[in-house]
Scaffold this active site. Structure first.
Site, mmCIF file in Angstrom:
data_model
loop_
_atom_site.group_PDB
_atom_site.id
_atom_site.type_symbol
_atom_site.label_atom_id
_atom_site.label_comp_id
_atom_site.label_asym_id
_atom_site.label_seq_id
_atom_site.Cartn_x
_atom_site.Cartn_y
_atom_site.Cartn_z
ATOM 1 N N ARG A 1 0.831 -1.206 0.000
ATOM 2 C CA ARG A 1 0.000 0.000 0.000
ATOM 3 C C ARG A 1 0.866 1.257 0.000
ATOM 4 O O ARG A 1 0.510 2.265 -0.601
ATOM 5 C CB ARG A 1 -0.948 -0.017 1.198
ATOM 6 N N ASP B 1 1.308 -2.273 10.530
ATOM 7 C CA ASP B 1 -0.026 -2.834 10.724
ATOM 8 C C ASP B 1 -0.422 -2.518 12.161
ATOM 9 O O ASP B 1 0.176 -3.038 13.109
ATOM 10 C CB ASP B 1 0.002 -4.337 10.482
ATOM 11 N N ASN C 1 -6.225 8.889 12.237
ATOM 12 C CA ASN C 1 -7.319 8.639 11.307
ATOM 13 C C ASN C 1 -7.600 7.152 11.095
ATOM 14 O O ASN C 1 -8.723 6.753 10.814
ATOM 15 C CB ASN C 1 -6.971 9.286 9.958
ATOM 16 N N TYR D 1 -17.944 -1.456 17.243
ATOM 17 C CA TYR D 1 -17.405 -0.289 16.528
ATOM 18 C C TYR D 1 -17.833 0.997 17.238
ATOM 19 O O TYR D 1 -17.010 1.900 17.470
ATOM 20 C CB TYR D 1 -17.901 -0.286 15.089
ATOM 21 N N LYS E 1 -15.441 3.919 19.052
ATOM 22 C CA LYS E 1 -15.458 5.350 18.716
ATOM 23 C C LYS E 1 -15.749 6.204 19.952
ATOM 24 O O LYS E 1 -15.260 7.335 20.051
ATOM 25 C CB LYS E 1 -16.486 5.599 17.616
ATOM 26 N N THR F 1 -16.766 6.417 1.283
ATOM 27 C CA THR F 1 -15.475 5.736 1.237
ATOM 28 C C THR F 1 -15.748 4.240 1.270
ATOM 29 O O THR F 1 -16.904 3.811 1.350
ATOM 30 C CB THR F 1 -14.603 6.116 2.456
#
Length: 246
Positions: free
Chosen positions: A37, A49, A72, A143, A147, A176
């Site tokens: 990447r 990673d 991010n 998730y 957050k 995205t």
């Protein structure tokens, strides 16, 4: 000109944020999960990673000093509970533990930005079972919890490090790979608040705030609980073997 690190910046909101800051004249370092990447970027890149404590620690050691760090990188809700090679539930390790470790080990920057999500509003501050070992697995809830923990981390750092501007940002529902094709907003909107906090003066020079689209919002009330903040920091220190310096 500031030296800025943006984690998770090979695509999506992270890439848009990094490129926008480059366009403003800043010295931006990208971050990629793998060498493959990283090869797609014509820029300085740190490779790690964040689902590996060893690689996260190595990245922190190699990173050097930054004026701004934008946390991010993150993953979405997983269909099933999965553990990393460290034996830690993957969503928690990538979304919460990795930014904690980088914050604790890297030289202290002037500004820190932690990406969260509007789903923090339904997150649960369950310090007794952060990794869903006892309670039934629910990918979107895990998730949302992660957050919420990110906002608590940002607020804890703001409280404990008064010399650093530390804030959390909900970028919105952005089109995205993570947000999906039905998301309502475009990439520039998703990056704008992080860019403002990294680049701006005046109203951007604040700490311990939660923003969406450059507007301050009220986060989940749990994040103001110092017991929750401190408990989260202790849990992250125990799992990673890294204490947040005070």
């Amino acid at each position: 000109m500031a030296r800025i690190l943006v984690t998770g910046s090979t695509d999506g909101i992270g890439l848009e944020t990094a490129r926008t800051l480059q366009g403003l004249g800043h010295d931006v370092v990208f971050h990629a999960r793998s060498d493959e990447r990283a090869a797609a970027l014509d820029a300085e890149v740190l490779v790690a990673d964040l689902g590996s404590l060893e690689q996260t620690r190595a990245m922190a050691a190699a990173a050097g000093k930054f004026d701004v760090v934008i946390h991010n990188a993150g993953i979405g809700g997983q269909d099933e509970r999965r553990e990393t090679g460290d034996g830690i539930e993957r969503t928690f390790q990538v979304n919460v533990l990795a930014p904690y470790v980088l914050t604790a080990l890297m030289p202290r920057p002037q500004r820190l930005v932690y990406l969260t999500s509007g789903l923090e509003a339904v997150g649960v501050a369950d310090l007794a079972d952060l990794q869903y070992r006892a309670k039934p697995w629910h990918g979107m809830q895990s998730y949302s919890d992660s957050k919420l923990h990110d906002v608590a981390l940002a607020f804890a750092v703001a409280r404990l490090w008064p010399d650093v501007y530390s804030n959390a940002v909900d970028p919105g529902w952005i089109r995205t790979k993570l947000g999906g094709p039905n998301a309502t907003d475009e990439l520039p909107i998703g990056a704008a608040t992080q860019v403002w906090l990294a680049d701006g003066d005046g109203d951007a020079l604040v700490t311990g705030r939660y923003f969406k689209w450059r507007q301050q919002l009220r986060p989940n009330p749990a994040v103001h609980d110092r017991g929750y903040q401190d408990g989260l920091l202790r849990a992250c220190a125990e799992l990673s073997g890294v204490a947040l310096p005070l």
